[in-house]
Design a protein around this motif. Structure first.
Motif, PDB file in Angstrom:
ATOM      1  N   PHE A 729       0.861  -1.174   0.075  1.00  0.00           N
ATOM      2  CA  PHE A 729      -0.074  -0.023   0.245  1.00  0.00           C
ATOM      3  C   PHE A 729       0.927   1.349   0.030  1.00  0.00           C
ATOM      4  N   LEU A 730       0.421   2.265  -0.756  1.00  0.00           N
ATOM      5  CA  LEU A 730       1.254   3.650  -0.894  1.00  0.00           C
ATOM      6  C   LEU A 730       2.121   4.110   0.133  1.00  0.00           C
ATOM      7  N   PHE A 731       1.432   4.777   1.094  1.00  0.00           N
ATOM      8  CA  PHE A 731       2.269   4.971   2.143  1.00  0.00           C
ATOM      9  C   PHE A 731       2.958   4.252   3.350  1.00  0.00           C
ATOM     10  N   PRO A 732       2.326   2.987   3.469  1.00  0.00           N
ATOM     11  CA  PRO A 732       3.142   1.946   4.365  1.00  0.00           C
ATOM     12  C   PRO A 732       4.373   1.654   3.517  1.00  0.00           C
ATOM     13  N   ARG A 733       4.476   1.392   2.265  1.00  0.00           N
ATOM     14  CA  ARG A 733       5.509   1.124   1.539  1.00  0.00           C
ATOM     15  C   ARG A 733       6.739   2.113   1.299  1.00  0.00           C
ATOM     16  N   LEU A 734       5.955   3.245   1.119  1.00  0.00           N
ATOM     17  CA  LEU A 734       7.127   4.616   0.900  1.00  0.00           C
ATOM     18  C   LEU A 734       7.734   4.803   2.419  1.00  0.00           C
ATOM     19  N   PHE A 735       6.918   4.570   3.351  1.00  0.00           N
ATOM     20  CA  PHE A 735       7.607   4.638   4.528  1.00  0.00           C
ATOM     21  C   PHE A 735       8.592   3.819   4.826  1.00  0.00           C
ATOM     22  N   SER A 736       8.275   2.423   4.511  1.00  0.00           N
ATOM     23  CA  SER A 736       9.245   1.159   4.715  1.00  0.00           C
ATOM     24  C   SER A 736      10.550   1.671   4.076  1.00  0.00           C
ATOM     25  N   ILE A 737      10.583   2.108   2.936  1.00  0.00           N
ATOM     26  CA  ILE A 737      11.577   2.625   2.040  1.00  0.00           C
ATOM     27  C   ILE A 737      12.405   3.826   2.894  1.00  0.00           C
ATOM     28  N   LEU A 738      11.780   4.655   3.250  1.00  0.00           N
ATOM     29  CA  LEU A 738      12.566   5.841   4.014  1.00  0.00           C
ATOM     30  C   LEU A 738      13.273   5.017   5.204  1.00  0.00           C
ATOM     31  N   LEU A 739      12.574   4.158   5.827  1.00  0.00           N
ATOM     32  CA  LEU A 739      13.233   3.815   7.138  1.00  0.00           C
ATOM     33  C   LEU A 739      14.650   2.949   6.835  1.00  0.00           C
ATOM     34  N   SER A 740      14.584   2.133   6.004  1.00  0.00           N
ATOM     35  CA  SER A 740      15.606   1.321   5.284  1.00  0.00           C
ATOM     36  C   SER A 740      16.857   2.207   4.864  1.00  0.00           C
ATOM     37  N   LEU A 741      16.507   2.942   3.795  1.00  0.00           N
ATOM     38  CA  LEU A 741      17.414   4.104   3.318  1.00  0.00           C
ATOM     39  C   LEU A 741      18.186   5.026   4.378  1.00  0.00           C
ATOM     40  N   MET A 742      17.331   5.298   5.400  1.00  0.00           N
ATOM     41  CA  MET A 742      17.644   6.202   6.587  1.00  0.00           C
ATOM     42  C   MET A 742      18.700   5.542   7.346  1.00  0.00           C
ATOM     43  N   ALA A 743      18.346   4.470   7.718  1.00  0.00           N
ATOM     44  CA  ALA A 743      19.595   3.438   8.455  1.00  0.00           C
ATOM     45  C   ALA A 743      20.936   3.661   7.822  1.00  0.00           C
ATOM     46  N   THR A 744      20.941   3.286   6.612  1.00  0.00           N
ATOM     47  CA  THR A 744      22.161   3.247   5.830  1.00  0.00           C
ATOM     48  C   THR A 744      22.745   4.764   5.824  1.00  0.00           C
ATOM     49  N   TYR A 745      21.963   5.551   5.350  1.00  0.00           N
ATOM     50  CA  TYR A 745      22.244   7.222   5.335  1.00  0.00           C
ATOM     51  C   TYR A 745      22.870   7.752   6.592  1.00  0.00           C
ATOM     52  N   LEU A 746      22.335   7.306   7.730  1.00  0.00           N
ATOM     53  CA  LEU A 746      22.951   7.677   8.822  1.00  0.00           C
ATOM     54  C   LEU A 746      24.345   7.212   9.285  1.00  0.00           C
TER      55      LEU A 746
END
Length: 955
Positions: A729-746
């Protein structure tokens, strides 16, 4: 006669349609990839081909040299001010070297050029030329073109130091007379407790080597030969500068250790050779370093390096009453009464050659700095004459090469150095030397060298205008063709008309004849095969354009019917928009202005009336994002507390999201989805801890903890998998992408940039809502409900609407956000001005490709966030991906044409690297957008079902 019906702009872009038969999509994509690949590669052939030529005759001064041997110390990463300045007690960090320049040697500043990196700096020092940028493709390790050097011309050269520097000079040497002694690559650890041990290793091995020679008669005899070079590469200062910054205690203490080591080596050599007075010493650096521990750009702290020369054949200090330099360092260094002799970095190679009497390196473009020599006027004049003839030899080879590949009636020679002028210069100089008019001879030689260097540049860029025009014609033709394809297949502005067979045949024969003429013209000049591609590419491109002549006629007829103010207004807005994008590449603050304009977009279009809350959030987030381009470039001042704050803020937002899901008993989430969300929160928490702990560990000189390294690499790998386990679903998937990439970006962040993905993603979420409101505003009321929108079923859409004018604005928004993602935190400088601090959570041992790959990943993460958001915009607005692709293609190609003529092959590495990056970025935008679109589709639409899970489908 065809009757045309006038349509308003909104009507003509939204009528139902059936696309006419046109070029197949796979063929079009392949053609586009081929064309853009040629455009991309062309700059390296036009601007960055190797300047080196071969076939010159070696030139050597006929008089006996003052020194039998030369010792070259290169303190990697040593700034001029760090060596020359005095501390608060008016004492030098390098007392031995300070005594040398005050009592027994000459000193000055060596001005480095492109780029301020280790390999190019050493090539300039030892080979005498400024290496072309193509070496960067091999990580500054391999020789893209073999070249001559002082080491190659020596009788014997022994060198000690880094495995990244020494082997390239041994590999390029003829015969077996250049010997290297290197420590292991693992020793180059930015997180090591004491990087000065690299220099201690060199000094210890040199002393051990000379001690062992006393029991090895062959080695002892070789060391006592003439024309011997000893090269000590000292990497500790550079390593400590990267790890602790140049103003740190570690950096300054390393300078003291180098000073002590140089003193010991000089004393040992004088003793070994019985104080014969035949040893010349040179200490310099390959490049400097910024206050924040990086190099590669053109800041004075990077381009001003020290040069101290003493020993056989070298002038003693020259007292002066006054001297002026623009940098005003002399008073600060308390050296205003000792003559400062500045040189260009490439001038050091002919100085070394002159001191030990070896032929000048064949490819050297340096000018012998005579003021450093303590010798007769005759020797100086002869040496300068040798230098002039050596540079002239290169000019003659380059001229003959160009003359051989150019028709005689088209060849335009370099007039200041015609054959007769060359002979005149050489005869006059030789006559002056015979008449003992040495000053006049030296002056004439300097003039000849300058003219020869101008001529080398003239012939090296001889075909640049011709090739540039060919590429520009291809650019314009391709962009025109893409616009015609958009008009023909995605709008109802034109009516399909089949060309007659006679017209098509005449057109085909005409362009075939032009192609044959161009081929014949290139063939008789024996041009390189790449010239055929650059010159022939515009032929099929413009043939494709001319085949669509009826589309141009129909489009012109429709546009002519529109009010002039409306047509000019649309064209003007389009031009201004693209120019703003171009301008933002040079001035990041332009992005701030653009984002502030975006903030007012809902007000201009009256969207705020129907969505006041969403509009308010949009305005606030645009304003927040607009702050980032005004911040300093990432990497200058690390601020780990900000990274920790970004991690905690991410945890807070994800915790709130999880709580909201539990509270509302979201039917689109099950227990497995909650576990994935919780695991992502754990990754964020661990990343925050690792960043903090690694920083403290390195600060305390305890190295990179193995646990932190394992967590970092595990997080990097898992970040690409975890989003695929979350709901589609649109927002759950986009938010999941953000969390995963944010962990690496940090893990890759060192300061305020850690907050950038959060703000950018927030704006992307709101953008999706805003585009939904815009659909209704433009009369498209059939819009999906975002709360239940599922990416998986979005791919089943078979009816895409036609383009309307607002889709051009959407495409422009996408390109603008991509540019903002790239320059928002100045990430381009992190690549060009290499700063390893961003990758310390992953590795601290020097590895150019691994570190470069991680820095590129850091740059790509914001791109992925924007691409995923735009994927949502595209499928929720029922926008054809092909039409979107074509609009972005036009925008990027128009920008690329700007940057093609702005590419630089001179100046600082930052200027060169930035000009290349600008062109490569926009040229790659098409390919990159396709890759990002594919990645975005994968991340948004695909879902991995674990074997133990109960498969769940939304209804």
């Amino acid at each position: 006669m065809t009757n045309y019906v006038f349509l308003t702009p909104s009507q003509c872009w939204t009528l139902p349609w059936q696309p006419p038969v046109t070029m197949g999509i796979p063929v079009f994509i392949l053609a586009g990839l081929l064309v853009h690949f040629v455009f991309l590669v062309s700059i390296f052939d036009i601007y960055f081909s190797s300047p080196l030529v071969h076939g010159m005759t070696p030139q050597q001064t006929p008089l006996p040299p003052p020194a039998k041997r030369l010792v070259l110390f290169v303190a990697d990463g040593l700034r001029a001010d760090s060596l020359y300045e005095l501390d608060s007690n008016n004492t030098s960090h390098a007392p031995y070297l300070r005594g040398i320049l005050e009592n027994s040697g000459s000193w000055g500043i060596s001005h480095t050029r492109v780029p301020t990196e280790s390999r190019p700096g050493h090539v300039a020092l030892i080979a005498g030329f400024y290496e072309d940028v193509s070496a960067v493709a091999k990580g500054w390790k391999e020789n893209p073109v073999e070249f001559d050097s002082v080491f190659n011309e020596s009788k014997y050269t022994w060198s000690w130091g880094s495995p990244d520097i020494l082997p390239m000079f041994a590999k390029g040497a003829s015969g077996d007379h250049v010997y290297t002694f290197c420590y292991t690559a693992e020793s180059e650890d930015f997180g090591a407790q004491d990087a000065s041990k690299l220099d201690t290793w060199v000094f210890d091995h040199v002393k051990s080597f000379f001690n062992s020679s006393r029991s090895n008669q062959t080695l002892f005899s070789a060391l006592n030969e003439e024309k011997v070079v000893l090269f000590l590469h000292l990497l500790g200062i550079d390593t400590n500068g990267h790890a602790h910054r140049p103003n740190s205690r570690e950096y300054k203490e390393n300078i003291r250790k180098v000073d002590e080591g140089v003193k010991e080596i000089a004393s040992m050599l004088e003793s070994f050779y019985g104080n014969d007075g035949k040893t010349a010493f040179i200490l310099t650096s390959d490049h400097g370093m910024t206050d924040w521990g990086s190099h590669g750009a053109g800041h004075p702290s990077e381009t001003l390096t020290p040069l101290i020369v003493w020993g056989a054949g070298v002038n003693y200090p020259q007292k002066v009453t006054s001297q002026f330099f623009e940098d005003n360092f002399l008073k600060e260094w308390k050296l205003e009464n000792l003559k400062r002799l500045d040189v260009n970095q490439a001038d050091i190679a002919p100085l070394m050659a002159s001191l030990i009497g070896v032929p000048f390196p064949l490819n050297s473009v340096g000018t012998l700095p005579l003021e450093y020599l303590n010798n007769s006027a005759h020797f100086k004049a002869e040496s300068m004459f040798t230098n002039a003839v050596q540079v002239l030899e290169q000019f003659k080879v380059k001229m003959n090469q160009k003359k051989a590949t150019t028709l005689s009636f088209l060849f335009t020679p370099f007039k200041p150095l015609s054959d007769s002028e060359q002979i005149s210069f050489l005869k006059k100089t030789r006559l002056y030397i015979q008449q003992q008019k040495y000053d006049e001879a030296v002056s004439l030689c300097k003039t000849l060298i300058n003219l020869a260097l101008e001529g080398l540049s003239y012939y090296h860029t001889y075909d640049r205008l011709f090739l540039g025009l060919s590429i520009a014609m291809g650019f314009v033709g391709w962009t025109t063709y893409v616009i015609l394809v958009i008009v023909k297949t995605h709008t109802n502005l034109t009516k399909t008309v089949q060309s007659s067979n006679k017209e098509s045949t005449v057109l085909l024969y005409g362009f075939t004849f032009v192609g044959m003429m161009i081929t014949f013209f290139l063939l008789i000049q024996t041009c390189p095969w790449t010239y055929y591609i650059y010159c022939l590419l515009p032929v099929p491109v413009w043939y494709a354009v001319m085949r669509e002549l009826h589309v141009i006629q129909n489009l012109a007829a429709n546009l002519w019917s529109l009010p002039i103010s409306q047509s000019l207004g649309f064209i003007l807005i389009s031009i201004v928009g693209i120019e703003i994008l171009v301008f933002s590449f040079f001035y990041r603050s332009t992005l701030t202005v653009g984002l502030l304009v975006f903030a007012g977009w809902p007000v201009i279009t009256q969207l705020w009336v129907q969505a006041k809350t969403t509009t308010s959030i949009w305005t606030v987030l645009c304003a927040l994002l607009a702050v980032f381009p005004l911040m300093p470039v990432v990497g200058r001042e690390p601020n780990i507390p900000l990274v920790i704050a970004a991690g905690l803020l991410t945890l807070l937002i994800s915790g709130f999201s999880l709580a909201s899901s539990c509270k509302s008993e979201n039917k689109y989430r099950n227990n497995e989805d909650m576990k994935i969300h919780f695991y992502q929160m754990l990754s964020i928490a661990l990343s925050t801890y690792v960043v903090s702990n690694t920083h403290n560990s390195l600060k305390n000189k305890q190295g990179l903890p193995v646990f932190n390294q394992v967590i970092s690499w595990t997080t990097l790998v898992s970040s690409s998998v975890l989003p695929l386990l979350s709901p589609t679903f649109l927002f759950p998937r986009l938010f999941s992408i953000l969390l995963s990439l944010m962990a690496t970006y940090l893990l890759l962040s060192t300061g305020y940039e850690a907050l950038f993905p959060l703000v950018l993603s927030g704006l992307m979420f709101v953008w999706i809502h805003m585009e939904q409101e815009a659909l209704q505003h433009y009369g498209l009321s059939l819009k999906p409900k975002l709360a239940v929108f599922n990416f998986t079923y979005a791919t089943d859409i078979t009816q895409f609407r036609q383009l309307h004018l607002d889709d051009i604005r959407r495409s422009f928004f996408f390109v603008f956000f991509i540019v903002t993602a790239f320059f928002g935190t100045g990430n381009i400088a992190s690549v060009n001005s290499f700063d390893p601090a961003s990758v310390y959570c992953f590795l601290t041992v020097f590895s150019p490709f691994m570190m470069g790959g991680l820095l590129v990943l850091k740059v790509v993460i914001p791109f992925v966030l924007v691409s995923c958001a735009f994927e949502a915009v595209q499928v929720t607005t029922q926008l054809s991906s092909k039409s979107l692709f074509l609009i972005v293609l036009v925008i990027s190609d128009i920008m690329a044409l700007h940057f093609f003529f702005l590419v630089k092959d001179y100046g600082s590495w930052l200027e060169i690297g930035t000009s290349i990056s600008h062109y490569v970025l926009v040229m790659s935008l098409t390919i990159f957008m396709m890759l990002m679109n594919g990645l975005a589709q994968l991340l948004t639409t695909k879902r991995l079902e674990l074997s133990r899970r109960t498969k769940h489908h939304a209804t």
